[in-house]
Design an enzyme around this catalytic site. Structure first.
Site, short mmCIF file in Angstrom:
data_model
loop_
_atom_site.label_atom_id
_atom_site.label_comp_id
_atom_site.label_asym_id
_atom_site.label_seq_id
_atom_site.Cartn_x
_atom_site.Cartn_y
_atom_site.Cartn_z
N GLU A 1 -13.90 -17.47 36.45
CA GLU A 1 -13.45 -16.19 37.02
C GLU A 1 -14.65 -15.46 37.59
O GLU A 1 -15.63 -15.18 36.88
CB GLU A 1 -12.73 -15.30 36.00
N GLU B 1 -24.59 -12.54 40.31
CA GLU B 1 -23.75 -12.28 41.48
C GLU B 1 -22.87 -13.52 41.76
O GLU B 1 -23.34 -14.66 41.70
CB GLU B 1 -24.69 -11.97 42.67
N ASP C 1 -13.97 -6.12 44.38
CA ASP C 1 -14.21 -4.81 45.01
C ASP C 1 -13.76 -4.85 46.48
O ASP C 1 -14.22 -5.72 47.23
CB ASP C 1 -15.70 -4.45 44.92
N LYS D 1 -14.40 0.99 53.27
CA LYS D 1 -14.96 1.52 54.53
C LYS D 1 -15.29 0.36 55.46
O LYS D 1 -15.90 -0.63 55.03
CB LYS D 1 -16.24 2.32 54.25
N ASP E 1 -4.94 -5.33 44.92
CA ASP E 1 -3.99 -4.23 45.20
C ASP E 1 -4.16 -3.76 46.63
O ASP E 1 -3.39 -2.93 47.10
CB ASP E 1 -4.31 -3.04 44.28
C1 LIG Z 1 -12.37 -4.01 40.33
S1 LIG Z 1 -13.21 -4.86 39.07
C2 LIG Z 1 -12.01 -6.09 38.53
C3 LIG Z 1 -12.36 -6.71 37.20
C4 LIG Z 1 -11.36 -7.75 36.70
N1 LIG Z 1 -11.31 -8.90 37.60
C5 LIG Z 1 -9.98 -7.13 36.55
O1 LIG Z 1 -9.13 -7.39 37.41
O2 LIG Z 1 -9.77 -6.38 35.58
C6 LIG Z 1 -14.35 -5.87 39.96
C7 LIG Z 1 -15.42 -6.46 39.10
O3 LIG Z 1 -16.20 -7.36 39.84
C8 LIG Z 1 -17.57 -7.10 39.58
N2 LIG Z 1 -18.28 -7.51 40.79
C9 LIG Z 1 -18.16 -6.95 42.02
N3 LIG Z 1 -18.88 -7.63 42.92
C10 LIG Z 1 -19.48 -8.64 42.23
C11 LIG Z 1 -20.34 -9.68 42.61
N4 LIG Z 1 -20.72 -9.84 43.89
N5 LIG Z 1 -20.76 -10.54 41.66
C12 LIG Z 1 -20.37 -10.40 40.37
N6 LIG Z 1 -19.54 -9.43 39.95
C13 LIG Z 1 -19.09 -8.56 40.87
C14 LIG Z 1 -17.64 -5.63 39.30
O4 LIG Z 1 -18.78 -5.28 38.54
C15 LIG Z 1 -16.35 -5.41 38.53
O5 LIG Z 1 -16.49 -5.63 37.14
#
Ligand SMILES: C[S@@+](CC[C@H](N)C(=O)[O-])C[C@H]1O[C@@H](n2cnc3c(N)ncnc32)[C@H](O)[C@@H]1O
Length: 202
Positions: free
Chosen positions: A37, A89, A112, A116, A148
């Protein structure tokens, strides 16, 4: 030959090098199909899904320390031997740390959205992603997506539709019923989950 596996004190993988690929045999007691994941947050989905699927191995990738520490706590509380976390990352993990074609499934839930326009280049699922996923997946491997965000969903479906190497498939009910924390929050506000799945053809 028996794997000389020692249970780790923490489920979080200590990366001794970020230029060498993971030795999966050292991470898990048994070599089993691997699911990853990307952006697992606090592992609300992954810890539960790993508990339900003891015949598979799971890695959660997350860049925020506070969130991935929760994967460790949840997994150890439940005694999961098939779950590990890597703080890094996501795209870097796929490209440089995961051995090629090692994963049977990639889960990407509520990445994420970078709403924008000028920030959209930061989105994980972009035109380069299908090739990155293809290199990480075993033949016939699957990418499961949830969001979403309608604009991001359109981008996800467009980039996979443009890739000849993936076919659209359905998300199995046994997977869709395991919700993530973000999903639970959105659904409680009346915001539906947009879901898609793509299977690698080779
Ligand atoms: C909106 S949250 C969703 C978390 C989980 N998948 C959920 O649905 O509950 C997005 C997660 O992805 C992580 N994240 C965002 N960009 C990332 C990246 N490039 N590499 C690793 N983690 C990332 C953020 O820190 C955050 O915990």
């Amino acid at each position: 030959m028996e794997n000389s596996f020692t249970a780790p004190a923490s489920l979080l993988v200590e990366l001794n090098s970020i230029v060498e690929r993971l030795d999966l045999a050292q991470l898990f007691p048994k070599p089993r199909p691997l699911e990853v994941e990307l952006g697992c947050g606090d592992a609300s989905f992954l810890a539960e899904y790993a508990r339900r699927n003891p015949g598979r191995n799971f890695i959660g990738v997350e860049r925020l320390l506070g969130r991935i520490q929760k994967l460790d706590r949840k997994g150890r509380r439940t005694g999961l031997a098939n779950l590990r976390g890597v703080r890094i990352e996501s795209a870097y993990f796929l490209e440089y740390l995961l051995p090629p074609h090692a994963a049977s499934v990639l889960h990407i839930y509520f990445p994420d959205p970078w709403p924008k326009k000028k920030h959209r280049r930061h989105r994980l699922i972009n035109e380069n992603f299908p090739a990155l996923a293809r290199a990480a997946l075993a033949p016939g491997g699957v990418v499961y997506l949830r969001t979403d965000d309608t604009d991001y969903f359109q981008q996800m479906t467009e980039v996979f539709a443009a890739s000849k190497e993936f076919q659209k498939i359905e998300t199995p009910a046994a997977l869709a019923e395991v919700l993530t924390d973000f999903e639970r929050d959105f659904n409680a506000q009346g915001i539906p989950t947009l879901r898609a799945a793509y299977q690698s053809s080779r």
